[in-house]
Design an enzyme around this catalytic site. Structure first.
Site, PDB file in Angstrom:
ATOM      1  N   HIS A   1     -10.590  -1.069 -64.756  1.00  0.00           N
ATOM      2  CA  HIS A   1      -9.639  -0.314 -65.584  1.00  0.00           C
ATOM      3  C   HIS A   1      -8.253  -0.905 -65.304  1.00  0.00           C
ATOM      4  CE1 HIS A   1      -7.490   2.846 -67.581  1.00  0.00           C
ATOM      5  NE2 HIS A   1      -6.888   3.214 -66.471  1.00  0.00           N
TER       6      HIS A   1
ATOM      7  N   GLY B   1      -7.706   8.653 -60.569  1.00  0.00           N
ATOM      8  CA  GLY B   1      -6.474   8.133 -59.951  1.00  0.00           C
ATOM      9  C   GLY B   1      -6.539   6.620 -59.785  1.00  0.00           C
TER      10      GLY B   1
ATOM     11  N   ASP C   1     -10.560   3.879 -71.932  1.00  0.00           N
ATOM     12  CA  ASP C   1     -10.530   2.561 -72.568  1.00  0.00           C
ATOM     13  C   ASP C   1     -11.553   2.506 -73.707  1.00  0.00           C
ATOM     14  OD1 ASP C   1      -8.713   1.441 -70.466  1.00  0.00           O
ATOM     15  OD2 ASP C   1     -10.430   1.922 -69.210  1.00  0.00           O
TER      16      ASP C   1
HETATM   17  N1  LIG Z   1      -8.517   5.991 -65.132  1.00  0.00           N
HETATM   18  C1  LIG Z   1      -7.720   6.279 -66.152  1.00  0.00           C
HETATM   19  O1  LIG Z   1      -8.044   5.990 -67.305  1.00  0.00           O
HETATM   20  C2  LIG Z   1      -6.406   6.989 -65.936  1.00  0.00           C
HETATM   21  C3  LIG Z   1      -5.718   7.480 -67.046  1.00  0.00           C
HETATM   22  C4  LIG Z   1      -4.499   8.116 -66.856  1.00  0.00           C
HETATM   23  C5  LIG Z   1      -3.974   8.250 -65.567  1.00  0.00           C
HETATM   24  N2  LIG Z   1      -4.666   7.763 -64.524  1.00  0.00           N
HETATM   25  C6  LIG Z   1      -4.169   7.930 -63.143  1.00  0.00           C
HETATM   26  O2  LIG Z   1      -4.407   9.282 -62.735  1.00  0.00           O
HETATM   27  C7  LIG Z   1      -3.506   9.619 -61.678  1.00  0.00           C
HETATM   28  C8  LIG Z   1      -2.844  10.969 -61.936  1.00  0.00           C
HETATM   29  O3  LIG Z   1      -2.015  10.877 -63.078  1.00  0.00           O
HETATM   30  P1  LIG Z   1      -1.071  12.117 -63.497  1.00  0.00           P
HETATM   31  O4  LIG Z   1      -0.372  11.673 -64.724  1.00  0.00           O
HETATM   32  O5  LIG Z   1      -1.838  13.381 -63.494  1.00  0.00           O
HETATM   33  O6  LIG Z   1      -0.038  12.087 -62.288  1.00  0.00           O
HETATM   34  P2  LIG Z   1       0.892  13.285 -61.768  1.00  0.00           P
HETATM   35  O7  LIG Z   1       1.897  12.650 -60.871  1.00  0.00           O
HETATM   36  O8  LIG Z   1       1.358  14.127 -62.897  1.00  0.00           O
HETATM   37  O9  LIG Z   1      -0.112  14.154 -60.906  1.00  0.00           O
HETATM   38  C9  LIG Z   1      -0.710  13.655 -59.750  1.00  0.00           C
HETATM   39  C10 LIG Z   1      -0.883  14.835 -58.809  1.00  0.00           C
HETATM   40  O10 LIG Z   1      -1.611  14.364 -57.685  1.00  0.00           O
HETATM   41  C11 LIG Z   1      -1.084  15.048 -56.564  1.00  0.00           C
HETATM   42  N3  LIG Z   1      -1.466  14.375 -55.323  1.00  0.00           N
HETATM   43  C12 LIG Z   1      -0.872  13.345 -54.687  1.00  0.00           C
HETATM   44  N4  LIG Z   1      -1.499  13.091 -53.524  1.00  0.00           N
HETATM   45  C13 LIG Z   1      -2.523  13.974 -53.427  1.00  0.00           C
HETATM   46  C14 LIG Z   1      -3.517  14.217 -52.457  1.00  0.00           C
HETATM   47  N5  LIG Z   1      -3.591  13.503 -51.335  1.00  0.00           N
HETATM   48  N6  LIG Z   1      -4.397  15.217 -52.681  1.00  0.00           N
HETATM   49  C15 LIG Z   1      -4.339  15.969 -53.799  1.00  0.00           C
HETATM   50  N7  LIG Z   1      -3.397  15.799 -54.751  1.00  0.00           N
HETATM   51  C16 LIG Z   1      -2.511  14.798 -54.571  1.00  0.00           C
HETATM   52  C17 LIG Z   1       0.431  15.048 -56.826  1.00  0.00           C
HETATM   53  O11 LIG Z   1       1.103  15.975 -56.008  1.00  0.00           O
HETATM   54  C18 LIG Z   1       0.455  15.406 -58.302  1.00  0.00           C
HETATM   55  O12 LIG Z   1       0.496  16.799 -58.496  1.00  0.00           O
HETATM   56  C19 LIG Z   1      -2.538   8.432 -61.587  1.00  0.00           C
HETATM   57  O13 LIG Z   1      -2.937   7.575 -60.539  1.00  0.00           O
HETATM   58  C20 LIG Z   1      -2.691   7.756 -62.921  1.00  0.00           C
HETATM   59  O14 LIG Z   1      -2.307   6.402 -62.877  1.00  0.00           O
HETATM   60  C21 LIG Z   1      -5.865   7.137 -64.669  1.00  0.00           C
HETATM   61  O1  LIG Z   2      -1.902   2.922 -67.587  1.00  0.00           O
HETATM   62  C1  LIG Z   2      -1.773   3.710 -66.667  1.00  0.00           C
HETATM   63  O2  LIG Z   2      -1.174   3.437 -65.609  1.00  0.00           O
HETATM   64  C2  LIG Z   2      -2.349   5.099 -66.800  1.00  0.00           C
HETATM   65  C3  LIG Z   2      -3.768   5.061 -67.189  1.00  0.00           C
HETATM   66  O3  LIG Z   2      -4.526   4.278 -66.329  1.00  0.00           O
HETATM   67  C4  LIG Z   2      -3.966   4.655 -68.623  1.00  0.00           C
HETATM   68  O4  LIG Z   2      -4.816   3.809 -68.890  1.00  0.00           O
HETATM   69  O5  LIG Z   2      -3.303   5.235 -69.501  1.00  0.00           O
END
Ligand SMILES: NC(=O)c1ccc[n+]([C@@H]2O[C@H](COP(=O)([O-])OP(=O)(O)OC[C@H]3O[C@@H](n4cnc5c(N)ncnc54)[C@H](O)[C@@H]3O)[C@@H](O)[C@H]2O)c1
Ligand SMILES: O=C(O)C[C@H](O)C(=O)O
Length: 332
Positions: free
Chosen positions: A187, A130, A159
């Protein structure tokens, strides 16, 4: 057969988890002989959706899954866990930077750190997905002080995978022919994808990536920018942030942690800095690492030229600022 591993996935009703859970359940991460108890955490309004995910997981009829628990209670989700995929957080929308999510997301990680402190095994291995992933992981670790700092990490594997795929495409080789690309730092769009020490196998011969590509201008400009901006490009195209590739990267990250890295190759992970490469201690910074017996070691002794130094410091500076903003948000 081994005892089941207890694995928590937060944000389990979200889009990354939808791909991630399937891969974890069928043994892609912890092994094809490792039984699992899956603990799925999301927030109360998502419980109906989460029940649908549970139904589907059951309907996959995967023998490794010995128990499935869907909950909105962190006290249930983090109890005695061995591994944690911390996905639950708001994703960014087009036009935002990941650090714009700090205000919304950092408190989730404070609360979940406090729950882990009370409930998780001290040996738990944690990857934060997240966003902003590095800073959220730092906060999580801060609020779970009895769990060793080296058990917390954040994901920069997406990445790394993106960078590897870009170089493979440029060289017209398969992705497994490219290795040891490093992602330094955050990131975020300041991350530094570094190919100076990377290798490529071209026509049966292993050479450095700069030797193989023969295009310094591309490597210093277009390549870096493409990797830095890939998340934003996916959001622009899909109107949703990356999910399939993020889930795959989270699996790669945790699998390498549990199974180990191989053959002198390294991978990139956000880990707490011990001061290596002059990066301030305590920052959650992405380094090249090797892993043996579940112990992560930062690769030492790589030569850093002026171009790299400047980029590594710029991303560290951003992380320092993010951490200070996050700590301010955590004050009650
Ligand atoms: N590090 C990376 O490379 C990377 C890559 C892609 C996405 N992400 C991040 O991952 C996260 C999730 O992305 P997604 O596309 O699955 O989003 P999404 O909105 O589809 O899913 C997120 C889920 O988290 C839940 N949530 C919110 N607060 C919560 C809590 N306190 N406890 C438990 N669950 C909770 C939401 O209800 C939702 O179901 C985002 O922050 C996104 O930016 C990071
Ligand atoms: O770019 C974003 O916000 C989602 C995720 O961290 C990604 O790298 O795809």
């Amino acid at each position: 057969m081994a005892e089941p591993l207890r694995v928590v996935v937060t944000g389990a009703a979200g889009q990354i988890a939808y791909s991630l859970l399937f891969s974890v359940a069928k043994g892609d991460v912890f092994g094809k002989d490792q039984p699992l108890e899956l603990l799925l955490l999301d927030i109360t309004p998502m419980m109906e959706v989460l029940n649908g995910v549970v139904m589907e997981l059951m309907d996959c009829a995967i023998p490794l899954v010995k128990n499935l628990v869907a909950t909105d209670d962190p006290n249930v989700a983090f109890k005695d866990v061995d591994a944690a995929f911390m996905v639950g957080a708001m994703p960014r929308k087009e036009g935002m930077e990941r650090k714009d999510l700090l205000k919304a997301n950092v408190k989730i990680f404070k609360a979940q750190g406090q729950a882990m402190e009370k409930l998780a095994k001290k040996s738990v291995k944690v990857v934060v997905v997240g966003n902003p992933a590095n800073t959220n992981a730092c906060i999580l670790s801060k609020y779970a002080p009895s769990i060793p700092k080296e058990n917390f990490s954040c994901m920069t594997r997406l990445d790394q995978n993106r960078a590897q795929a870009q170089i493979a495409a440029k060289l017209n080789v398969s992705t497994e022919k490219v290795s040891n690309i490093i992602i330094w730092g955050n990131h975020s769009s300041t991350q530094f994808p570094d190919v100076a020490h990377a290798k490529a196998e071209v026509q049966g011969k292993v050479v450095t990536v700069p030797e193989a590509v023969q295009d310094d201008n591309f490597l210093k400009n277009e390549f870096i920018k493409t990797v830095q901006q890939r998340g934003a490009a996916v959001i622009k195209a899909r109107k949703l942030s990356s999910a399939m590739s993020a889930a795959k990267a989270a699996c790669d990250h945790m699998r390498d942690w549990f199974i180990g890295t191989k053959g002198g190759n390294w991978v990139s992970m956000g880990v707490i800095s011990d001061g290596s490469y002059g990066i301030k201690e305590g920052l959650m910074y992405s380094f090249p690492v090797t892993i043996e017996n579940k112990k992560i070691t930062i690769v030492q002794g790589l030569s850093i030229n002026e171009f790299a130094r400047e980029k590594m410091d710029a991303t560290a500076k951003e992380l320092e600022q993010e951490l200070s903003d996050a700590l301010a948000e955590c004050v009650d």
